[in-house]
Design a protein around this motif. Structure first.
Motif, PDB file in Angstrom:
ATOM      1  N   LEU A   1       0.836  -1.202   0.000  1.00 39.82           N
ATOM      2  CA  LEU A   1       0.000   0.000   0.000  1.00 39.82           C
ATOM      3  C   LEU A   1       0.868   1.248   0.000  1.00 39.82           C
ATOM      4  O   LEU A   1       2.039   1.209   0.369  1.00 39.82           O
ATOM      5  N   ASP A   2       0.275   2.375  -0.397  1.00 41.33           N
ATOM      6  CA  ASP A   2       1.051   3.612  -0.412  1.00 41.33           C
ATOM      7  C   ASP A   2       1.146   4.210   0.987  1.00 41.33           C
ATOM      8  O   ASP A   2       0.551   3.700   1.949  1.00 41.33           O
ATOM      9  N   ILE A   3       1.893   5.297   1.116  1.00 39.75           N
ATOM     10  CA  ILE A   3       2.163   5.908   2.417  1.00 39.75           C
ATOM     11  C   ILE A   3       0.868   6.403   3.064  1.00 39.75           C
ATOM     12  O   ILE A   3       0.623   6.166   4.253  1.00 39.75           O
TER      13      ILE A   3
ATOM     14  N   ASN B   1      -7.637  11.263  -2.206  1.00 40.14           N
ATOM     15  CA  ASN B   1      -6.964  12.558  -2.302  1.00 40.14           C
ATOM     16  C   ASN B   1      -6.903  13.248  -0.942  1.00 40.14           C
ATOM     17  O   ASN B   1      -5.878  13.839  -0.575  1.00 40.14           O
ATOM     18  N   GLY B   2      -7.996  13.187  -0.206  1.00 40.19           N
ATOM     19  CA  GLY B   2      -8.015  13.797   1.122  1.00 40.19           C
ATOM     20  C   GLY B   2      -7.025  13.145   2.062  1.00 40.19           C
ATOM     21  O   GLY B   2      -6.343  13.830   2.842  1.00 40.19           O
ATOM     22  N   MET B   3      -6.923  11.821   2.004  1.00 43.79           N
ATOM     23  CA  MET B   3      -5.976  11.114   2.875  1.00 43.79           C
ATOM     24  C   MET B   3      -4.537  11.439   2.495  1.00 43.79           C
ATOM     25  O   MET B   3      -3.671  11.578   3.363  1.00 43.79           O
ATOM     26  N   ARG B   4      -4.269  11.589   1.191  1.00 41.04           N
ATOM     27  CA  ARG B   4      -2.912  11.929   0.769  1.00 41.04           C
ATOM     28  C   ARG B   4      -2.538  13.350   1.177  1.00 41.04           C
ATOM     29  O   ARG B   4      -1.403  13.613   1.571  1.00 41.04           O
ATOM     30  N   GLU B   5      -3.503  14.268   1.121  1.00 44.37           N
ATOM     31  CA  GLU B   5      -3.229  15.638   1.564  1.00 44.37           C
ATOM     32  C   GLU B   5      -2.942  15.679   3.057  1.00 44.37           C
ATOM     33  O   GLU B   5      -2.028  16.373   3.513  1.00 44.37           O
ATOM     34  N   GLU B   6      -3.728  14.932   3.836  1.00 44.39           N
ATOM     35  CA  GLU B   6      -3.499  14.899   5.284  1.00 44.39           C
ATOM     36  C   GLU B   6      -2.184  14.213   5.616  1.00 44.39           C
ATOM     37  O   GLU B   6      -1.461  14.630   6.530  1.00 44.39           O
ATOM     38  N   ALA B   7      -1.842  13.148   4.875  1.00 39.85           N
ATOM     39  CA  ALA B   7      -0.563  12.475   5.079  1.00 39.85           C
ATOM     40  C   ALA B   7       0.593  13.424   4.817  1.00 39.85           C
ATOM     41  O   ALA B   7       1.587  13.447   5.557  1.00 39.85           O
TER      42      ALA B   7
ATOM     43  N   ILE C   1      10.566  12.018   2.291  1.00 40.60           N
ATOM     44  CA  ILE C   1       9.424  11.419   1.611  1.00 40.60           C
ATOM     45  C   ILE C   1       8.639  12.541   0.939  1.00 40.60           C
ATOM     46  O   ILE C   1       8.083  13.404   1.605  1.00 40.60           O
ATOM     47  N   GLN C   2       8.633  12.545  -0.376  1.00 41.88           N
ATOM     48  CA  GLN C   2       8.007  13.627  -1.122  1.00 41.88           C
ATOM     49  C   GLN C   2       6.620  13.285  -1.644  1.00 41.88           C
ATOM     50  O   GLN C   2       5.807  14.169  -1.858  1.00 41.88           O
TER      51      GLN C   2
ATOM     52  N   GLU D   1       6.766  -0.278   0.074  1.00 40.71           N
ATOM     53  CA  GLU D   1       7.802  -1.263  -0.235  1.00 40.71           C
ATOM     54  C   GLU D   1       8.989  -0.652  -0.979  1.00 40.71           C
ATOM     55  O   GLU D   1      10.060  -1.258  -1.041  1.00 40.71           O
ATOM     56  N   THR D   2       8.827   0.559  -1.504  1.00 36.24           N
ATOM     57  CA  THR D   2       9.925   1.229  -2.198  1.00 36.24           C
ATOM     58  C   THR D   2      10.753   2.097  -1.250  1.00 36.24           C
ATOM     59  O   THR D   2      11.748   2.695  -1.670  1.00 36.24           O
ATOM     60  N   LEU D   3      10.373   2.189   0.022  1.00 33.55           N
ATOM     61  CA  LEU D   3      11.055   3.054   0.981  1.00 33.55           C
ATOM     62  C   LEU D   3      12.188   2.321   1.679  1.00 33.55           C
ATOM     63  O   LEU D   3      12.204   1.086   1.770  1.00 33.55           O
TER      64      LEU D   3
END
Length: 271
Positions: A95-97, A123-129, A141-142, A149-151
């Motif tokens: 899963l993503d960050i 989108n809302g979850m990514r903005e809050e993250a 982390i940009q 898994e890429t981190l």
């Protein structure tokens, strides 16, 4: 006297004939980093699992902000504002960050799309993250949409810390956060721990790394044979003395706090 944010009194946990906790106490004060150290089998993990709801103690009491609580599951501890970053991290690599940050707390899209079709507000979850990562100064982390898994190991640890800081309203518990990291990544995680404390969240830090403990801890809880042997000030006790107290080679200073002067004789469970 300052009311502890989290307090444990006389916790006992037995596994058959093996006693992991033999009447252990703990107090976490507001705005501090409390390090918990101890040899293997001292009961550190059992103590922390009791505070985070992962195990139910056989005896004893737990208080949050002076109110007695009873945790049957980690969800109960989370609802009380206690977040734990485990050594295993408990992240989902595929899963993503942002999805990891909101794991188990996913947000739905507003209106019919969320209530009826159960669509996630990605989108809302990514903005809050992004806001949470920026607030902790995590600049490596940009892209919150990047797969975990890429981190690197340190970046994965940063995601787990950010998740705890985002949802922990009272306490963040960190179990060996630098155990599998290199020098540079360990430095970044230690800075994150200080950032969490500076944001007003007290931290319980479990670690075998004594230099890290003495660098960031405000107080050190020394666990031995299932009990609290002492609570010492890292500014007044040397690293070698803390290790000696932990192993039983030295008695704690008279001004330290302990559960009992006698040592339990029951077999101890491994941490």
């Amino acid at each position: 006297m300052t009311t502890p944010v989290v307090q444990a009194r006389g916790l006992v946990k037995r596994y058959g004939k093996v006693t992991a906790l033999a009447g252990s106490d703990l107090e976490l004060l507001p705005g501090e980093i409390l390090a918990v150290i101890g040899d293997n089998g001292a009961g550190k993990s059992s103590l922390i699992k009791a505070l985070s709801g992962a195990v139910i103690p056989d005896e004893g009491e737990i208080f949050v902000d002076g109110q007695q609580v009873s945790f049957s599951t980690p969800i109960d501890a989370r609802e009380a504002g206690i977040e734990t970053v485990h050594q295993s991290l408990a992240v989902a690599p595929s899963l993503d960050i942002a999805a990891n940050l909101f794991l188990g707390r996913e947000r739905r899209r507003p209106g019919v799309l969320g209530s009826v079709f159960r669509m996630l507000d990605r989108n809302g979850m990514r903005e809050e993250a992004r806001r949470q990562l920026d607030a902790l100064g995590i600049m490596t982390i940009q892209n919150p949409g990047q797969a975990v898994e890429t981190l690197s190991g340190g970046q994965r640890q940063a995601v787990a810390v950010a998740r705890a800081a985002a949802f922990g309203s009272r306490v963040v518990i960190m179990d060996e956060p630098t155990a599998a990291l290199g020098v540079r990544e360990s430095r970044a995680v230690l800075d994150l721990i200080l950032q969490v404390r500076d944001r007003g969240l007290p931290v319980i830090l479990i670690s075998h790394n004594m230099p890290h403990v003495f660098e960031v801890a405000d107080r050190i809880h020394i666990q031995r044979l299932g009990r609290r042997k002492a609570v010492v000030d890292p500014k007044s006790v040397s690293m070698s003395d803390a290790v000696a107290i932990m192993t039983g080679a030295m008695e704690p200073p008279p001004d330290s706090t302990s559960d009992s002067t006698s040592e339990p004789t029951a077999d101890q469970a491994p941490d």
